[in-house]
Design a protein around this motif. Structure first.
Motif, PDB file in Angstrom:
ATOM      1  N   UNK A  34       1.007  -1.395  -0.060  1.00 15.59           N
ATOM      2  CA  UNK A  34       0.061  -0.061  -0.118  1.00 15.59           C
ATOM      3  C   UNK A  34       0.957   1.433  -0.166  1.00 15.59           C
ATOM      4  N   UNK A  35       1.863   1.100   0.890  1.00 12.69           N
ATOM      5  CA  UNK A  35       2.633   2.383   0.858  1.00 12.69           C
ATOM      6  C   UNK A  35       3.418   2.632  -0.532  1.00 12.69           C
ATOM      7  N   UNK A  36       3.669   1.726  -1.153  1.00 10.20           N
ATOM      8  CA  UNK A  36       4.494   1.841  -2.637  1.00 10.20           C
ATOM      9  C   UNK A  36       3.328   2.139  -3.346  1.00 10.20           C
ATOM     10  N   UNK A  37       1.956   1.786  -3.338  1.00  8.36           N
ATOM     11  CA  UNK A  37       0.807   2.077  -4.361  1.00  8.36           C
ATOM     12  C   UNK A  37       0.589   3.749  -4.190  1.00  8.36           C
ATOM     13  N   UNK A  38       0.829   4.331  -2.915  1.00  3.41           N
ATOM     14  CA  UNK A  38       0.464   5.677  -2.565  1.00  3.41           C
ATOM     15  C   UNK A  38       1.439   6.473  -3.138  1.00  3.41           C
ATOM     16  N   UNK A  39       2.745   5.974  -3.487  1.00  7.79           N
ATOM     17  CA  UNK A  39       3.943   6.863  -4.031  1.00  7.79           C
ATOM     18  C   UNK A  39       3.312   6.656  -5.761  1.00  7.79           C
ATOM     19  N   UNK A  40       3.140   5.402  -6.136  1.00 11.11           N
ATOM     20  CA  UNK A  40       2.764   5.201  -7.548  1.00 11.11           C
ATOM     21  C   UNK A  40       1.878   6.127  -7.990  1.00 11.11           C
ATOM     22  N   UNK A  41       0.560   6.046  -7.422  1.00  9.53           N
ATOM     23  CA  UNK A  41      -0.705   6.890  -7.818  1.00  9.53           C
ATOM     24  C   UNK A  41      -0.460   8.298  -7.962  1.00  9.53           C
ATOM     25  N   UNK A  42       0.468   8.822  -7.472  1.00  9.92           N
ATOM     26  CA  UNK A  42       0.941  10.320  -7.673  1.00  9.92           C
ATOM     27  C   UNK A  42       2.010  10.529  -8.411  1.00  9.92           C
ATOM     28  N   UNK A  43       2.535   9.342  -9.311  1.00 15.71           N
ATOM     29  CA  UNK A  43       3.600   9.465  -9.884  1.00 15.71           C
ATOM     30  C   UNK A  43       3.313   9.975 -11.351  1.00 15.71           C
ATOM     31  N   UNK A  44       4.450  10.673 -12.302  1.00 12.15           N
ATOM     32  CA  UNK A  44       3.965  10.850 -13.500  1.00 12.15           C
ATOM     33  C   UNK A  44       3.544   9.554 -14.651  1.00 12.15           C
ATOM     34  N   UNK A  45       3.893   8.423 -13.963  1.00  5.49           N
ATOM     35  CA  UNK A  45       3.336   7.184 -14.901  1.00  5.49           C
ATOM     36  C   UNK A  45       1.760   7.198 -14.738  1.00  5.49           C
ATOM     37  N   UNK A  46       1.307   7.582 -13.724  1.00  7.43           N
ATOM     38  CA  UNK A  46      -0.082   7.535 -13.817  1.00  7.43           C
ATOM     39  C   UNK A  46      -0.721   8.927 -14.173  1.00  7.43           C
ATOM     40  N   UNK A  47      -0.241   9.944 -13.347  1.00 10.64           N
ATOM     41  CA  UNK A  47      -0.786  11.396 -13.598  1.00 10.64           C
ATOM     42  C   UNK A  47      -0.724  11.810 -15.112  1.00 10.64           C
ATOM     43  N   UNK A  48       0.398  11.424 -15.665  1.00 13.57           N
ATOM     44  CA  UNK A  48       0.484  12.124 -17.077  1.00 13.57           C
ATOM     45  C   UNK A  48      -0.698  11.553 -18.035  1.00 13.57           C
TER      46      UNK A  48
END
Length: 249
Positions: free
Chosen positions: A73-87
C-alpha cells in the motif's frame, strides 16, 4: 531593581487603550471575513476508495498475502501520484495544467493495518474533482499490473458529487475566530508597548515614583473657557456690589 506590575496597573492600561484593542480586534475579524468570503476561492473535495486484495486460492497463505498487500500500500500511495499515472490522467481528461499541479490536488491515505485506500481530490469545481478522482483510480487500476506485475487492486467505491456540495476550504468562521483572537492579542501587546514607550508624567503619583521626592505644590491647568467664566463671575459680583452701594447712598 526589577519592576513589577500589579493587576490594577494592567487593567488601567487596558482601560486607557481600549479603543485601540477593540479596533484591532474588530478590524482583524472584518478583514478575515472579507478575505474568506470574497478573496479565497472555494475548494471542493471528492473521494474514491479502492482495496488492495487479490483473490485467495489457498487459505493457508491468506495471512501472508494480506501482509504483503499491506506492505504494498505504501508503494501504491507513491505510484498513484507519480508521472506514470498522472500523465495519463492529464492526457485522458485534457487538463489545462500539468502533473505537478494535479499531484498537489490529490491526497492518498489509508488507516493503519487497513487494505482500503482513500484517494481525495480538491478542486474549485466539485464535478471536476469527482471526475479526476474516478479517472485517477481507474487508470491506476489499469496500469498497476504492468508496473508491479500484480493484479490486486479493486475499486471499492467511486467518487460522487452530491446535490448541494459544500466547500471544504476556506472555513470562514474558523478564520474569523482566529483573526479575532490574534487581533485582540496584538491589540493588548501594542497597548502595553505604547504604555512602556510613553515617558510622559501626568499625575503626582508618577512624579513621586520617578523622582523619589515629595510634591510641594501643584500648578493646575486652567482652560480658556474656565478663565472667561471666572472673569464673567467677577464682573457680575462687581456690578452687584456697585449697585448695592448706590442704593445705600
Amino acid at each position: 531593581m526589577e519592576e513589577t506590575i500589579s493587576l490594577k496597573e494592567i487593567f488601567e492600561v487596558i482601560k486607557k487603550r481600549w479603543l485601540l484593542i477593540v479596533g484591532l480586534t474588530v478590524g482583524a475579524g472584518i478583514i478575515a471575513a472579507v478575505v474568506s468570503y470574497f478573496v479565497f476561492t472555494p475548494m471542493y473535495e471528492s473521494s474514491s476508495q479502492f482495496i488492495v486484495n487479490e483473490e485467495q486460492k489457498e487459505p493457508s497463505v491468506q495471512y501472508n498475502e494480506i501482509q504483503t498487500n499491506l506492505d504494498l500500500i505504501h508503494t501504491y500511495n507513491d505510484i498513484i501520484k507519480s508521472p506514470a499515472i498522472l500523465e495519463e490522467v492529464v492526457e485522458t481528461m485534457d487538463l489545462s495544467y500539468g502533473v505537478n499541479t494535479l499531484s498537489e490536488k490529490i491526497e492518498v491515505m489509508n488507516e493503519e493495518a487497513s487494505q482500503v485506500v482513500t484517494l481525495k481530490v480538491t478542486d474549485p469545481n466539485p464535478k471536476h474533482a469527482t471526475n479526476i478522482a474516478n479517472a485517477t483510480v481507474k487508470i491506476f487500476q489499469k496500469e498497476i499490473p504492468n508496473i508491479m506485475n500484480v493484479d490486486n487492486v479493486s475499486i471499492l467505491s467511486e467518487a460522487e458529487t452530491g446535490e448541494n456540495p459544500k466547500p471544504v476550504a476556506p472555513k470562514p468562521l474558523l478564520n474569523i475566530a482566529i483573526a479575532i483572537v490574534l487581533g485582540g492579542m496584538i491589540g493588548v501587546g501594542l497597548a502595553f508597548l505604547l504604555e512602556y514607550l510613553d515617558n510622559t508624567i501626568r499625575t503626582e503619583d508618577e512624579l513621586k515614583k520617578q523622582l523619589q521626592l515629595p510634591v510641594l505644590g501643584v500648578i493646575s491647568h486652567i482652560e480658556e473657557t474656565e478663565l472667561r467664566r471666572e472673569e464673567d463671575s467677577i464682573r457680575q459680583k462687581t456690578f452687584i456690589q456697585g449697585g448695592f452701594k448706590r442704593d445705600q447712598k
